[in-house]
Design a protein around this motif. Structure first.
Motif, PDB file in Angstrom:
ATOM      1  N   PRO A 145      43.425  32.768  34.769  1.00 38.53           N
ATOM      2  CA  PRO A 145      42.160  33.260  34.204  1.00 38.53           C
ATOM      3  C   PRO A 145      42.173  33.131  32.686  1.00 38.53           C
ATOM      4  O   PRO A 145      43.233  33.076  32.060  1.00 38.53           O
ATOM      5  CB  PRO A 145      42.125  34.727  34.641  1.00 38.53           C
ATOM      6  CG  PRO A 145      43.032  34.797  35.820  1.00 38.53           C
ATOM      7  CD  PRO A 145      44.114  33.800  35.563  1.00 38.53           C
ATOM      8  N   THR A 159      39.278  41.985  39.257  1.00 38.98           N
ATOM      9  CA  THR A 159      39.528  40.887  40.194  1.00 38.98           C
ATOM     10  C   THR A 159      40.704  41.209  41.106  1.00 38.98           C
ATOM     11  O   THR A 159      40.818  40.660  42.200  1.00 38.98           O
ATOM     12  CB  THR A 159      39.842  39.567  39.456  1.00 38.98           C
ATOM     13  OG1 THR A 159      41.102  39.671  38.782  1.00 38.98           O
ATOM     14  CG2 THR A 159      38.762  39.221  38.454  1.00 38.98           C
ATOM     15  N   HIS A 193      39.565  41.570  34.337  1.00 40.31           N
ATOM     16  CA  HIS A 193      40.692  40.995  35.076  1.00 40.31           C
ATOM     17  C   HIS A 193      41.233  41.996  36.098  1.00 40.31           C
ATOM     18  O   HIS A 193      41.521  41.621  37.243  1.00 40.31           O
ATOM     19  CB  HIS A 193      41.790  40.581  34.104  1.00 40.31           C
ATOM     20  CG  HIS A 193      42.984  39.976  34.781  1.00 40.31           C
ATOM     21  ND1 HIS A 193      42.911  38.785  35.485  1.00 40.31           N
ATOM     22  CD2 HIS A 193      44.277  40.396  34.874  1.00 40.31           C
ATOM     23  CE1 HIS A 193      44.101  38.497  35.967  1.00 40.31           C
ATOM     24  NE2 HIS A 193      44.946  39.455  35.614  1.00 40.31           N
ATOM     25  N   ASP A 224      37.381  33.876  35.656  1.00 39.40           N
ATOM     26  CA  ASP A 224      38.485  33.773  36.603  1.00 39.40           C
ATOM     27  C   ASP A 224      38.862  32.308  36.813  1.00 39.40           C
ATOM     28  O   ASP A 224      38.045  31.404  36.609  1.00 39.40           O
ATOM     29  CB  ASP A 224      38.086  34.415  37.933  1.00 39.40           C
ATOM     30  CG  ASP A 224      39.265  34.565  38.876  1.00 39.40           C
ATOM     31  OD1 ASP A 224      40.313  35.052  38.440  1.00 39.40           O
ATOM     32  OD2 ASP A 224      39.127  34.194  40.061  1.00 39.40           O
TER      33      ASP A 224
END
Length: 262
Positions: A121, A148, A145, A112
């Motif tokens: 990222p 996140t 991803h 990240d």
């Protein structure tokens, strides 16, 4: 495929320099693929899936994936090409770097932006692998991803994707969530259902069991859809490496179908 930047290259090199230390256990296990294959073959994937991820979490991940790939889980993503990877990374506002690494044990990593000096990222994929393995690694890292943004737990630090660590993924919610994205990207529901039903009929096995018929169906599907099959051109270790991945993702896909009808 690469987003050219000196800053990105520096971050990638810095992280790869740590891979041999942070992934020492995985690199050692990679030398014993037979043990990992045996472990995967004996594991109850349905129970592992239910312990780590519920239906709502998986539905949320699928919903997010359709923002990027509208036919996600209805058709296989791709075709796997430089254009596909670049467009996907741009749509997700990700930095992407593809370059060979000195060990095939590593497929890639996700980090990240909070962990680096970069504004976005970063996904790295080891381009020394077969195109299908590169695509699997990319989709896996995209799964991190998504976590996140929408899912729990959020990835922390560098998320390395090592081969011979699949059994560990079954005990790690974030890794399993990333595997779900890679799995559904490659095996849309209709294809998975056809492989499952035909294989179960051939093997005469019960729910949750994984027989040779399913494995052969998976092998035929990957050859037709992605041009992948085991080959004498690959080293024995690399063939075993890809076999471990094939078993893992196939068993996970069948578990998603059986447990959650996804």
């Amino acid at each position: 495929m690469n987003h050219h930047s000196t800053a990105i290259d520096k971050v990638v090199q810095s992280i790869l320099a740590k891979a041999g230390i942070l992934g020492a256990k995985e690199l050692e296990e990679w030398k014993r693929p037979h043990a990992e294959i045996r472990k995967l073959s004996q594991t109850d994937y349905g129970a592992s899936l239910r312990r780590q991820l519920n239906f709502d979490q998986i539905t949320e991940l699928v919903y997010r994936a359709t923002d990027v790939w509208p036919n996600f889980n209805r058709a296989a993503v791709g075709p796997l090409s430089e254009k596909f990877f670049s467009r996907s990374a741009d749509a997700l506002s990700l930095n992407l770097k593809a370059a060979p690494y000195n060990s095939l044990a590593l497929y890639g990593f996700y980090v990240d932006r909070s962990e680096t000096s970069l504004e976005k990222p970063l996904i790295y994929v080891n381009s020394a692998h077969h195109t299908l393995a590169i695509g699997t690694a990319f989709c896996h890292e995209v799964g991190h991803h998504f976590c996140t943004e929408i899912a729990k737990p959020k990835p922390s630090g560098i998320r390395f994707y090592f081969d011979a660590a699949y059994s560990e993924h079954l005990r790690d919610e974030a890794e399993l969530a990333a595997d779900v994205i890679a799995c559904l990207a490659g095996y849309p529901k209709a294809a998975a259902k056809a492989i499952h039903e035909k294989g179960q009929q051939k093997d005469g096995v019960k729910r949750g069991q994984f027989g040779d018929g399913v494995l052969q169906g998976v092998r035929g599907y990957l050859k037709e859809c992605y041009g992948f099959d085991f080959s004498a051109k690959l080293s024995p270790d690399q063939n075993f490496q890809y076999l471990a991945g094939m078993i893992h993702y196939a068993k996970l896909r069948m578990a998603l179908l059986e447990e959650y009808d996804v």
